[in-house]
Design a protein around this motif. Structure first.
Motif, PDB file in Angstrom:
ATOM      1  N   THR A  48      57.907  39.124  43.792  1.00  0.00           N
ATOM      2  CA  THR A  48      56.557  38.596  43.613  1.00  0.00           C
ATOM      3  C   THR A  48      56.556  37.091  43.390  1.00  0.00           C
ATOM      4  O   THR A  48      55.706  36.365  43.926  1.00  0.00           O
ATOM      5  CB  THR A  48      55.872  39.298  42.421  1.00  0.00           C
ATOM      6  OG1 THR A  48      55.813  40.703  42.687  1.00  0.00           O
ATOM      7  CG2 THR A  48      54.470  38.772  42.204  1.00  0.00           C
ATOM      8  N   GLU A  49      57.493  36.598  42.598  1.00  0.00           N
ATOM      9  CA  GLU A  49      57.539  35.162  42.296  1.00  0.00           C
ATOM     10  C   GLU A  49      57.762  34.337  43.556  1.00  0.00           C
ATOM     11  O   GLU A  49      57.201  33.248  43.702  1.00  0.00           O
ATOM     12  CB  GLU A  49      58.632  34.867  41.281  1.00  0.00           C
ATOM     13  CG  GLU A  49      58.378  35.438  39.887  1.00  0.00           C
ATOM     14  CD  GLU A  49      58.657  36.936  39.790  1.00  0.00           C
ATOM     15  OE1 GLU A  49      59.248  37.492  40.750  1.00  0.00           O
ATOM     16  OE2 GLU A  49      58.271  37.549  38.780  1.00  0.00           O
ATOM     17  N   ALA A  50      58.550  34.856  44.493  1.00  0.00           N
ATOM     18  CA  ALA A  50      58.802  34.135  45.743  1.00  0.00           C
ATOM     19  C   ALA A  50      57.531  34.041  46.578  1.00  0.00           C
ATOM     20  O   ALA A  50      57.245  32.998  47.181  1.00  0.00           O
ATOM     21  CB  ALA A  50      59.906  34.828  46.539  1.00  0.00           C
ATOM     22  N   VAL A  51      56.764  35.124  46.617  1.00  0.00           N
ATOM     23  CA  VAL A  51      55.517  35.126  47.383  1.00  0.00           C
ATOM     24  C   VAL A  51      54.507  34.163  46.749  1.00  0.00           C
ATOM     25  O   VAL A  51      53.870  33.361  47.442  1.00  0.00           O
ATOM     26  CB  VAL A  51      54.937  36.548  47.472  1.00  0.00           C
ATOM     27  CG1 VAL A  51      53.601  36.529  48.199  1.00  0.00           C
ATOM     28  CG2 VAL A  51      55.913  37.480  48.178  1.00  0.00           C
ATOM     29  N   GLU A  52      54.368  34.248  45.424  1.00  0.00           N
ATOM     30  CA  GLU A  52      53.439  33.349  44.734  1.00  0.00           C
ATOM     31  C   GLU A  52      53.832  31.890  44.948  1.00  0.00           C
ATOM     32  O   GLU A  52      52.972  31.029  45.177  1.00  0.00           O
ATOM     33  CB  GLU A  52      53.404  33.687  43.238  1.00  0.00           C
ATOM     34  CG  GLU A  52      52.757  35.028  42.929  1.00  0.00           C
ATOM     35  CD  GLU A  52      52.856  35.381  41.457  1.00  0.00           C
ATOM     36  OE1 GLU A  52      53.608  34.696  40.718  1.00  0.00           O
ATOM     37  OE2 GLU A  52      52.190  36.359  41.039  1.00  0.00           O
ATOM     38  N   GLY A  53      55.122  31.605  44.884  1.00  0.00           N
ATOM     39  CA  GLY A  53      55.589  30.247  45.100  1.00  0.00           C
ATOM     40  C   GLY A  53      55.283  29.754  46.499  1.00  0.00           C
ATOM     41  O   GLY A  53      54.915  28.582  46.699  1.00  0.00           O
ATOM     42  N   ALA A  54      55.427  30.632  47.492  1.00  0.00           N
ATOM     43  CA  ALA A  54      55.139  30.255  48.874  1.00  0.00           C
ATOM     44  C   ALA A  54      53.658  29.931  49.051  1.00  0.00           C
ATOM     45  O   ALA A  54      53.303  28.965  49.755  1.00  0.00           O
ATOM     46  CB  ALA A  54      55.563  31.371  49.818  1.00  0.00           C
ATOM     47  N   PHE A  55      52.791  30.704  48.417  1.00  0.00           N
ATOM     48  CA  PHE A  55      51.359  30.413  48.524  1.00  0.00           C
ATOM     49  C   PHE A  55      51.003  29.100  47.812  1.00  0.00           C
ATOM     50  O   PHE A  55      50.163  28.339  48.294  1.00  0.00           O
ATOM     51  CB  PHE A  55      50.522  31.567  47.970  1.00  0.00           C
ATOM     52  CG  PHE A  55      50.247  32.640  48.980  1.00  0.00           C
ATOM     53  CD1 PHE A  55      49.406  32.401  50.061  1.00  0.00           C
ATOM     54  CD2 PHE A  55      50.822  33.893  48.869  1.00  0.00           C
ATOM     55  CE1 PHE A  55      49.143  33.378  51.002  1.00  0.00           C
ATOM     56  CE2 PHE A  55      50.575  34.885  49.807  1.00  0.00           C
ATOM     57  CZ  PHE A  55      49.727  34.624  50.879  1.00  0.00           C
TER      58      PHE A  55
END
Length: 340
Positions: A48-55
């Motif tokens: 989840t943290e990777a997805v949030e960071g990408a956004f």
């Protein structure tokens, strides 16, 4: 009110050979019937943290000064920034070009991008590369599962064609920004944010943010559009929305049309209404697409699967000309891409 799209949800976190086989079979059946699949419980692969960071990086990029983005305008290699209306995905039915801007990242080499990058996000390149790597690994996993589900021998048939060490490909990580209708004086409610189209490659992974409406797929009657929920029933409380995976034209072609490449679009949701509870079009919409392609020199030879060999499309006029099951000519992945 339009009926919401019925798309299978598959738990990708399978441990053990028997569980993996079941997931593989479910993936294939969803790809055959729908062309779109939700995959969930991907935290071990894409957290989840990777997805949030990408956004967060996506928003940072699109808020960069215009001159920075213009200096990185998209080139013939499909890398870089594209402005509002640059792309017209459905020219026969669109009054104007798509109401979106996008930034395409090609493959990284030795950890570095092979394209101009806006200075605003240069400090974040390692994070972008790392997220792209997570997407790449997940695509390899999905390709392997499709091989297992189609009983291909070896099941790594598709996966091998996608391995970076075998050469360059047309794979793209695309960040997308769609302004709301209320912020665009030239837009009409009948306009679309992204015209009707199917994707070119083997598979696409799409990441979306909760509450942001707009995506629709064309149902099998080829007339009706169905909204695609960001969080389908049963996933509303998941840490992040499930990843939406769809089959592209190349993989559909490669499998003689057995796996479905489904037409989809992004619209402006009607003001004051929503086909999906909790989703609106009042805010800017952001999404991230990972378009996975085989290595460009990979030959699209006949798939060693009895199910693929036995399949015959219902529509004899379908665009399978040159398919290895119907004539001797074998295209490479790049030749197929350029033909599209």
């Amino acid at each position: 009110m339009a009926k919401v799209a019925k798309i299978p949800i598959i738990d990708i976190a399978a441990d053990g050979e028997e569980a993996q086989l079941q997931v593989a079979k479910e993936l294939v059946e969803a790809a055959v019937e729908h062309g779109f699949i939700y995959i969930k419980n991907t935290g071990r692969d894409i957290h989840t943290e990777a997805v949030e960071g990408a956004f967060n990086l996506s928003k940072k990029l699109f808020n960069a000064p215009l001159e920075e983005k213009q200096a990185c305008s998209i080139q013939k290699n499909n890398r870089g920034w594209s402005a509002m209306h640059y792309e017209t995905l459905d020219p026969k039915n669109q009054r104007v070009g798509d109401f979106k801007e996008a930034f395409n990242f090609g493959e990284f080499k030795d950890g570095k991008p092979q394209q101009p990058i806006p200075p605003t996000i240069e400090p974040d390149l390692d994070q972008i590369r790392a997220f792209s790597d997570l997407c790449y690994d997940m695509c390899l996993k999905i390709n392997t599962l499709l091989g297992i589900g189609l009983e291909i021998n070896p099941p790594s048939f598709f996966t091998t064609a996608h391995l970076r060490e075998n050469g360059a490909s047309g794979t793209i990580l695309r960040l997308l920004h769609y302004p709301p209708l209320t912020s665009i004086s030239t837009a009409e409610s009948s306009d679309v944010r992204a015209g009707a189209h199917s994707d070119y490659g083997s598979i696409t992974m799409l990441f979306r943010l909760k509450g942001q409406a707009g995506l629709e797929i064309l149902t099998q009657d080829n007339k009706t559009w169905a909204p695609v929920p960001v969080c389908p029933p049963g996933t509303e409380n998941d840490p992040s929305p499930p990843i939406l995976v769809n089959i592209g034209d190349l993989l559909s072609y490669w499998t003689n049309g057995l796996l479905r490449s489904t037409v989809h679009r992004v619209v402006f949701p009607p003001a004051g209404t929503s086909a999906i509870e909790g989703e609106t079009g009042t805010e800017p919409r952001y999404s991230i697409a990972y378009f996975c392609h085989p290595v460009g020199t990979s030959p699209l030879t006949a798939v060693p699967s009895e199910r693929v060999k036995a399949f015959r499309p219902k529509d004899a006029s379908s665009s399978l000309e040159g398919n290895p099951h119907t004539e001797r000519k074998v295209l490479t992945a790049d030749e197929h891409l350029f033909s599209r």
